[in-house]
Design a protein around this motif. Sequence first.
Motif, PDB file in Angstrom:
ATOM      1  N   LEU A  94      28.396  44.443  41.960  1.00 24.45           N
ATOM      2  CA  LEU A  94      28.091  45.876  42.006  1.00 24.45           C
ATOM      3  C   LEU A  94      29.076  46.624  42.903  1.00 24.45           C
ATOM      4  O   LEU A  94      29.461  47.757  42.609  1.00 24.45           O
ATOM      5  CB  LEU A  94      26.667  46.101  42.508  1.00 24.45           C
ATOM      6  N   GLY A  95      29.498  45.971  43.985  1.00 22.04           N
ATOM      7  CA  GLY A  95      30.414  46.628  44.908  1.00 22.04           C
ATOM      8  C   GLY A  95      31.806  46.805  44.351  1.00 22.04           C
ATOM      9  O   GLY A  95      32.591  47.593  44.885  1.00 22.04           O
ATOM     10  N   ARG A  96      32.132  46.110  43.264  1.00 26.70           N
ATOM     11  CA  ARG A  96      33.470  46.206  42.672  1.00 26.70           C
ATOM     12  C   ARG A  96      33.471  46.989  41.360  1.00 26.70           C
ATOM     13  O   ARG A  96      34.522  47.166  40.745  1.00 26.70           O
ATOM     14  CB  ARG A  96      34.014  44.796  42.411  1.00 26.70           C
ATOM     15  N   GLU A  97      32.302  47.422  40.930  1.00 31.78           N
ATOM     16  CA  GLU A  97      32.198  48.120  39.653  1.00 31.78           C
ATOM     17  C   GLU A  97      32.499  49.604  39.835  1.00 31.78           C
ATOM     18  O   GLU A  97      31.773  50.316  40.535  1.00 31.78           O
ATOM     19  CB  GLU A  97      30.787  47.939  39.079  1.00 31.78           C
ATOM     20  N   PRO A  98      33.566  50.116  39.220  1.00 35.37           N
ATOM     21  CA  PRO A  98      33.869  51.553  39.321  1.00 35.37           C
ATOM     22  C   PRO A  98      32.731  52.395  38.753  1.00 35.37           C
ATOM     23  O   PRO A  98      32.130  52.029  37.735  1.00 35.37           O
ATOM     24  CB  PRO A  98      35.150  51.712  38.489  1.00 35.37           C
ATOM     25  N   LEU A  99      32.439  53.495  39.411  1.00 39.33           N
ATOM     26  CA  LEU A  99      31.314  54.331  39.022  1.00 39.33           C
ATOM     27  C   LEU A  99      31.438  54.834  37.583  1.00 39.33           C
ATOM     28  O   LEU A  99      30.482  54.749  36.799  1.00 39.33           O
ATOM     29  CB  LEU A  99      31.201  55.521  39.972  1.00 39.33           C
ATOM     30  N   LEU A 100      32.597  55.337  37.222  1.00 40.71           N
ATOM     31  CA  LEU A 100      32.760  55.910  35.879  1.00 40.71           C
ATOM     32  C   LEU A 100      32.617  54.829  34.808  1.00 40.71           C
ATOM     33  O   LEU A 100      32.037  55.083  33.743  1.00 40.71           O
ATOM     34  CB  LEU A 100      34.110  56.612  35.758  1.00 40.71           C
TER      35      LEU A 100
END
Length: 313
Positions: A13-19
Amino acid sequence: LGRAALLDNARWLGREPLLRFLGGAGGRLRMGTLLSRQSCQVRLRSAEGMSLAEFLYPALQAYDFLHLHRHHGCRIQLGGHDQMGNIMSGYELVTKMTGAEVFGITVPLITSTTGDKLGKTAGNAVWLNRDKTSPFELYQFFVRQQDNVVEKYLKLFTFLPLEEIAHIMEMHAKEPEKWGPQKRLAAEVTKLVHGREGLESAKRCTKALYYSSVEALEEMSDQELQELFRQATSAELMLEPGMTVLDLCRKANAIPDGPSGYRKITDGGVSINGNRVTNPETVLILGQHILKNGVSLLRVGKKNYYIIKWLQL
């Protein structure tokens, strides 16, 4: 059962880009479905309302299921029945994005006697870890269960045959004062979690605390004493010739100096190893005030305990 893996969802989750998250998982989850969840409705109607972070939590948990399915072949998500909405969101997300057949399983929650959820958030969790919930505390939690839930808990949390549970409940109807189902439930769960030695430890602590059993106190380890009297003050003392009850209380800082401390003893406010002592000048006796394991349990008032460890007896 095979090997288990403990994973931290911050790793993905910490590496997943928001867009990318919004365009992927966010595009597959429907607002109407999320808003219709009972947990969401309750929060929206509350005085505090619901933050965006809370609203997105089911989407993040659903993404966890998707990630675990893709990278670890996970096909089942298990949780308490209060997680039903979040698990359903995960099911919908995985099936829509992969077409795979996955499943969700919910289990009943253990609740308090008032029906409230037990857990970390509520601050009343019952832990399997001995450092957080001792065998004695676990045993006492199940012993205190009410009649209206004990049969269900016997079926949920033990491996007893249904016929035996039915017999236990029949005997309980005849002799309710014996608390037979509660004691059997507590014994079975404690033995399952902490083994036979954990169950024996719970029984020793029960006898020592509620039945003032000197024999149980003498058999208790330092760990059990600390678990049973978590808030107790510990002190190490040298036994001096002619040492009295008054000397003990003062050296342990258990009573105030002067006449008020003296009266605390004479008024019956002090007990040693479960036996009340009213004469401050009583000389300490090995085997009576000092147990064979080199310990004295001093109580002042109703709730103030002091664990005294005697050196070089």
